[in-house]
Design a protein around this motif. Structure first.
Motif, PDB file in Angstrom:
ATOM      1  N   ARG A 161       0.833  -1.182   0.000  1.00 39.07           N
ATOM      2  CA  ARG A 161       0.000   0.000   0.000  1.00 39.07           C
ATOM      3  C   ARG A 161       0.869   1.232   0.000  1.00 39.07           C
ATOM      4  O   ARG A 161       2.015   1.210   0.470  1.00 39.07           O
ATOM      5  CB  ARG A 161      -0.952  -0.006   1.192  1.00 39.07           C
ATOM      6  CG  ARG A 161      -0.299  -0.115   2.559  1.00 39.07           C
ATOM      7  CD  ARG A 161      -1.378  -0.312   3.592  1.00 39.07           C
ATOM      8  NE  ARG A 161      -0.862  -0.200   4.957  1.00 39.07           N
ATOM      9  CZ  ARG A 161      -1.627  -0.266   6.043  1.00 39.07           C
ATOM     10  NH1 ARG A 161      -2.938  -0.443   5.917  1.00 39.07           N
ATOM     11  NH2 ARG A 161      -1.092  -0.160   7.249  1.00 39.07           N
ATOM     12  N   GLN A 162       0.297   2.281  -0.547  1.00 39.80           N
ATOM     13  CA  GLN A 162       1.073   3.508  -0.706  1.00 39.80           C
ATOM     14  C   GLN A 162       0.162   4.721  -0.665  1.00 39.80           C
ATOM     15  O   GLN A 162      -0.865   4.769  -1.352  1.00 39.80           O
ATOM     16  CB  GLN A 162       1.827   3.477  -2.038  1.00 39.80           C
ATOM     17  CG  GLN A 162       2.776   4.623  -2.246  1.00 39.80           C
ATOM     18  CD  GLN A 162       3.619   4.439  -3.503  1.00 39.80           C
ATOM     19  OE1 GLN A 162       3.231   3.735  -4.429  1.00 39.80           O
ATOM     20  NE2 GLN A 162       4.782   5.056  -3.521  1.00 39.80           N
ATOM     21  N   ALA A 163       0.538   5.681   0.151  1.00 45.35           N
ATOM     22  CA  ALA A 163      -0.141   6.969   0.188  1.00 45.35           C
ATOM     23  C   ALA A 163       0.669   7.948  -0.660  1.00 45.35           C
ATOM     24  O   ALA A 163       1.880   7.763  -0.840  1.00 45.35           O
ATOM     25  CB  ALA A 163      -0.241   7.457   1.625  1.00 45.35           C
ATOM     26  N   ARG A 216       6.116   2.943  -0.823  1.00 50.35           N
ATOM     27  CA  ARG A 216       5.222   1.797  -0.860  1.00 50.35           C
ATOM     28  C   ARG A 216       5.643   0.822   0.234  1.00 50.35           C
ATOM     29  O   ARG A 216       6.816   0.459   0.333  1.00 50.35           O
ATOM     30  CB  ARG A 216       5.298   1.140  -2.231  1.00 50.35           C
ATOM     31  CG  ARG A 216       4.233   0.132  -2.511  1.00 50.35           C
ATOM     32  CD  ARG A 216       4.226  -0.263  -3.974  1.00 50.35           C
ATOM     33  NE  ARG A 216       3.841   0.855  -4.823  1.00 50.35           N
ATOM     34  CZ  ARG A 216       3.607   0.747  -6.135  1.00 50.35           C
ATOM     35  NH1 ARG A 216       3.743  -0.425  -6.726  1.00 50.35           N
ATOM     36  NH2 ARG A 216       3.272   1.802  -6.850  1.00 50.35           N
ATOM     37  N   ASP A 272      -5.321   4.060   1.536  1.00 49.91           N
ATOM     38  CA  ASP A 272      -4.152   3.992   0.674  1.00 49.91           C
ATOM     39  C   ASP A 272      -4.570   3.432  -0.685  1.00 49.91           C
ATOM     40  O   ASP A 272      -5.669   2.870  -0.830  1.00 49.91           O
ATOM     41  CB  ASP A 272      -3.078   3.050   1.247  1.00 49.91           C
ATOM     42  CG  ASP A 272      -2.117   3.743   2.193  1.00 49.91           C
ATOM     43  OD1 ASP A 272      -1.746   3.108   3.210  1.00 49.91           O
ATOM     44  OD2 ASP A 272      -1.715   4.891   1.909  1.00 49.91           O
ATOM     45  N   TYR A 298      -3.808   0.347  -2.873  1.00 48.02           N
ATOM     46  CA  TYR A 298      -3.289  -0.990  -2.600  1.00 48.02           C
ATOM     47  C   TYR A 298      -2.860  -1.656  -3.900  1.00 48.02           C
ATOM     48  O   TYR A 298      -3.614  -1.638  -4.886  1.00 48.02           O
ATOM     49  CB  TYR A 298      -4.352  -1.835  -1.899  1.00 48.02           C
ATOM     50  CG  TYR A 298      -4.492  -1.490  -0.434  1.00 48.02           C
ATOM     51  CD1 TYR A 298      -5.068  -0.285  -0.040  1.00 48.02           C
ATOM     52  CD2 TYR A 298      -4.016  -2.346   0.547  1.00 48.02           C
ATOM     53  CE1 TYR A 298      -5.170   0.054   1.304  1.00 48.02           C
ATOM     54  CE2 TYR A 298      -4.116  -2.015   1.892  1.00 48.02           C
ATOM     55  CZ  TYR A 298      -4.694  -0.821   2.261  1.00 48.02           C
ATOM     56  OH  TYR A 298      -4.792  -0.485   3.591  1.00 48.02           O
TER      57      TYR A 298
END
Length: 121
Positions: free
Chosen positions: A35-37, A42, A89, A91
């Motif tokens: 997941r990454q904002a 990541r 986030d 995903y």
């Protein structure tokens, strides 16, 4: 070559549940969910071995998320329960380890396009 297609992302209230799916075409061995904002690195959430016998979880999701796979369907799932605001986030699904660090984003050869999970109050 492995192509990955994620689905299941949605907007959900805190405390709720979602199940993400990642369908793979081609030969996928280890698979993972990351997941990454925006503006952040990541991070690995969960990973599963080729046969499904070994699973790995980030501390932040342990006890709330469950990764599983259906080899017949060549699909990996991420069941997410007790969702928190901080689980919001994009995903991503990943497949085929190139390094033996299952929760590292640098360890996978193939990536999907991502699916958005938004948790709100």
């Amino acid at each position: 070559q492995v192509q990955l297609v994620e689905s299941g992302g949605a907007s959900v209230q805190a405390g709720g549940s979602l199940r993400l799916s990642c369908a793979a075409s081609g030969s996928a061995d280890f698979m993972g969910w990351f997941r990454q904002a925006p503006g952040k690195e990541r991070e690995g959430a969960a990973a599963i071995s080729t046969g499904g016998g070994r699973t790995y979880y980030a501390e932040s999701v342990k006890g709330r998320f469950t990764i599983s796979r259906d080899s017949a369907k060549n699909t990996v799932y991420l069941q997410m329960n007790s969702l928190k605001l901080e689980d919001t986030d994009q995903y991503y699904c990943a497949a085929n380890l190139v390094r033996a660090v299952p929760l590292s984003h640098a360890s996978y050869r193939y990536w999907g396009q991502g699916t958005q999970v938004t948790v709100s109050t």
